[in-house]
Scaffold this motif. Structure first.
Motif, short mmCIF file in Angstrom:
data_model
loop_
_atom_site.label_atom_id
_atom_site.label_comp_id
_atom_site.label_asym_id
_atom_site.label_seq_id
_atom_site.Cartn_x
_atom_site.Cartn_y
_atom_site.Cartn_z
N LEU A 81 0.84 -1.20 0.00
CA LEU A 81 0.00 0.00 0.00
C LEU A 81 0.87 1.25 0.00
O LEU A 81 0.61 2.21 -0.75
N GLU A 82 1.90 1.26 0.86
CA GLU A 82 2.78 2.42 0.95
C GLU A 82 3.54 2.62 -0.36
O GLU A 82 3.69 3.74 -0.85
N ALA A 83 4.02 1.52 -0.94
CA ALA A 83 4.80 1.61 -2.18
C ALA A 83 3.94 2.11 -3.33
O ALA A 83 4.38 2.93 -4.15
N ILE A 84 2.71 1.61 -3.43
CA ILE A 84 1.81 2.04 -4.49
C ILE A 84 1.51 3.53 -4.38
O ILE A 84 1.47 4.25 -5.38
N LYS A 85 1.34 3.98 -3.14
CA LYS A 85 1.04 5.41 -2.93
C LYS A 85 2.20 6.27 -3.38
O LYS A 85 1.99 7.26 -4.10
N ASN A 86 3.43 5.92 -2.98
CA ASN A 86 4.52 6.82 -3.36
C ASN A 86 5.00 6.62 -4.79
O ASN A 86 5.77 7.42 -5.32
N ALA A 87 4.51 5.54 -5.45
CA ALA A 87 4.79 5.37 -6.88
C ALA A 87 3.75 6.08 -7.74
O ALA A 87 3.85 6.06 -8.97
N LYS A 88 2.73 6.67 -7.06
CA LYS A 88 1.64 7.37 -7.75
C LYS A 88 0.90 6.44 -8.72
O LYS A 88 0.58 6.81 -9.86
N LEU A 89 0.64 5.23 -8.24
CA LEU A 89 -0.12 4.26 -9.02
C LEU A 89 -1.58 4.31 -8.63
O LEU A 89 -1.92 4.61 -7.49
N ASP A 90 -2.45 3.98 -9.57
CA ASP A 90 -3.86 3.79 -9.25
C ASP A 90 -4.36 2.57 -10.02
O ASP A 90 -3.62 1.97 -10.81
N GLU A 91 -5.62 2.18 -9.77
CA GLU A 91 -6.16 0.98 -10.39
C GLU A 91 -6.11 1.03 -11.91
O GLU A 91 -5.82 0.02 -12.57
N GLU A 92 -6.37 2.18 -12.48
CA GLU A 92 -6.38 2.30 -13.94
C GLU A 92 -4.99 2.06 -14.53
O GLU A 92 -4.83 1.33 -15.52
N ILE A 93 -3.95 2.64 -13.91
CA ILE A 93 -2.58 2.45 -14.39
C ILE A 93 -2.16 1.00 -14.25
O ILE A 93 -1.56 0.42 -15.16
N ILE A 94 -2.48 0.41 -13.11
CA ILE A 94 -2.13 -0.99 -12.87
C ILE A 94 -2.81 -1.90 -13.88
O ILE A 94 -2.21 -2.82 -14.43
N ASP A 95 -4.07 -1.63 -14.17
CA ASP A 95 -4.82 -2.45 -15.11
C ASP A 95 -4.30 -2.26 -16.54
O ASP A 95 -4.09 -3.23 -17.27
N ARG A 96 -4.08 -1.02 -16.93
CA ARG A 96 -3.67 -0.73 -18.31
C ARG A 96 -2.28 -1.28 -18.62
O ARG A 96 -2.01 -1.72 -19.74
N ASN A 97 -1.40 -1.29 -17.64
CA ASN A 97 -0.02 -1.74 -17.87
C ASN A 97 0.20 -3.19 -17.47
O ASN A 97 1.32 -3.69 -17.55
N GLU A 98 -0.84 -3.86 -17.00
CA GLU A 98 -0.75 -5.28 -16.60
C GLU A 98 0.43 -5.52 -15.66
O GLU A 98 1.34 -6.29 -15.94
N PHE A 99 0.40 -4.81 -14.53
CA PHE A 99 1.44 -4.99 -13.52
C PHE A 99 1.43 -6.43 -13.00
O PHE A 99 0.37 -7.05 -12.85
N GLY A 100 2.62 -6.94 -12.71
CA GLY A 100 2.74 -8.28 -12.13
C GLY A 100 3.17 -8.20 -10.69
O GLY A 100 3.33 -7.12 -10.12
N VAL A 101 3.35 -9.37 -10.07
CA VAL A 101 3.80 -9.43 -8.68
C VAL A 101 4.76 -10.61 -8.50
O VAL A 101 4.48 -11.73 -8.92
#
Length: 406
Positions: A81-101
């Motif tokens: 959660l903290e990393a996503i916040k400071n990376a300025k990510l949101d659901e749309e960016i994650i979905d559009r770029n097909e982020f992995g884990v």
């Protein structure tokens, strides 16, 4: 080949549960090691451990999501959660770029033991609960994070002993470098409960300096008597440079090198040659000489043999340039599966804030560590390029190199 950059980091460790807290602890040389009464009651040879606050996720996640999370998964959720916040990510960016884990994790002991205890006592498997299977699998962290954050890219767990977190970042780096992913949420997670550490305690690998918990972890010190276990979670979000620039993401550093190797020898006893191969491979991958490394975050766990062999390996590769070296495990203890990721976070905080954290408790260097340029106090220093080592049982080795993006 794509350039690979870090756009977000998050941490949940015994040094603090936010980046600001951890940065201050590193600068101050503050230890997170405590005496754990529960371990003493259970008959542990060593009751020492790093300790973190238990997360309270009710009201943040729904019940279905909570019951599938093992202890280390809870830590990983908060660090992510903290990393996503400071990376300025949101659901749309994650979905559009097909982020992995990709996360490093090599045990889920509490969930397995608690389920087994219920089955043995009640003779009824249905009483284990519907979330137990998702907590007990080694892939518990990645399966939960992929579901909660709706990730659509690569999704698996890296199980490489105490190099797991580092290898997870390294594999993510390779996938992005070769154009197979645009972004990957990487990291490492480690459960802290006594069940996960009982068999390690049985090997007499832990420090018994029980009357001085904060002085027990002493990497490279001649009088070290063993490591101190610890845990939590760390998240490192990596992306292609092109993707990060396109979306205006903060660029914290660039990953320029990843080296790996196997010792090819004893299952628990290290050697010099394996780590040297990983170190040299990371430098070749980065395309830089050893002399350009400003700082090395050593794996050094505070075991007599392990620290000795790493010191020899570091001297073999960096003897001519002598970069500053410290082991943040002197403050955190050994965060095991998480360590390779958390130590990238710790090192990056140093790079961002122009200091090298101290290798605390180093009072008397032994013959091998005396050859290294070890920071025993906080050193204010500009760090352009750093290297972080992670080694593990079975002889697995990983070295990562980060460079400041100017």
């Amino acid at each position: 080949m794509n350039r690979v950059v870090i756009t977000g980091i998050g941490i949940y460790s015994c040094l603090g549960t936010s980046l600001d807290q951890v940065r201050d602890s590193l600068f101050q040389g503050k230890s997170g090691i405590v005496f754990d009464e529960e371990r003493k009651i259970m008959g542990f040879r060593s009751p020492l451990t790093g300790m973190v606050e238990k997360p309270v996720l009710k009201g943040i996640l729904d019940r279905r999501q909570r019951i599938g999370l093992a202890e280390q998964g809870e830590y990983a959720y908060l660090s992510t959660l903290e990393a996503i916040k400071n990376a300025k990510l949101d659901e749309e960016i994650i979905d559009r770029n097909e982020f992995g884990v990709l996360f490093g994790n090599d045990s889920s002991a509490r969930a397995v033991i608690e389920a087994t205890d219920i089955i043995r006592e009640k003779k009824d498997t249905t009483l284990v609960g519907s979330g137990s299977v998702f907590q007990s699998m080694n892939s518990t962290v990645t399966m939960n994070l992929a579901t909660i954050f709706k990730l659509k890219g690569v999704n698996f767990t890296v199980s490489g002993a105490c190099a797991s977190g580092s290898h997870a970042i390294g594999i993510g780096y390779f996938l992005i470098k070769h154009g197979l992913q645009k972004g990957v949420i990487c990291g490492g997670a480690q459960e802290i409960n006594p069940f996960s550490m009982g068999n390690f305690d049985a090997l007499s690998t832990f420090s018994v300096r029980v009357d001085e918990p904060t002085r027990a972890s002493r990497p490279f010190d001649k009088n070290r008597d063993g490591l101190v276990p610890s845990g939590g979670a760390a998240t490192v979000i990596i992306e292609s440079y092109e993707s990060a620039v396109e979306r205006g993401a903060p660029i914290l550093a660039e990953i320029i090198g990843y080296g790996f190797s196997s010792n090819g020898g004893h299952i628990s006893q290290p050697n010099v040659e394996g780590p040297v191969r990983a170190l040299e491979m990371s430098l070749r991958d980065a395309g830089i000489p050893a002399s350009l490394i400003d700082y090395v975050n050593a794996h050094a766990t505070s075991t007599p043999v392990g620290d000795m062999y790493e010191a020899r390996a570091l001297d073999s590769v960096f003897g001519g340039s002598k970069p500053l070296v410290s082991s943040t495990k002197s403050m955190t203890g050994h965060e095991c599966w998480m360590a390779g990721a958390s130590e990238i976070v710790y090192s990056l905080l140093m790079m961002q804030n122009d200091f090298v954290a101290p290798n605390i408790n180093l009072e008397t260097p032994d013959e091998d560590s005396a050859k290294l340029n070890i920071a025993t106090k906080t050193v204010e220093k500009n760090i352009d390029t750093l290297l972080s080592n992670s080694f593990g049982f079975g002889g697995t080795n990983s070295s990562l190199i980060l460079k400041k993006v100017k």
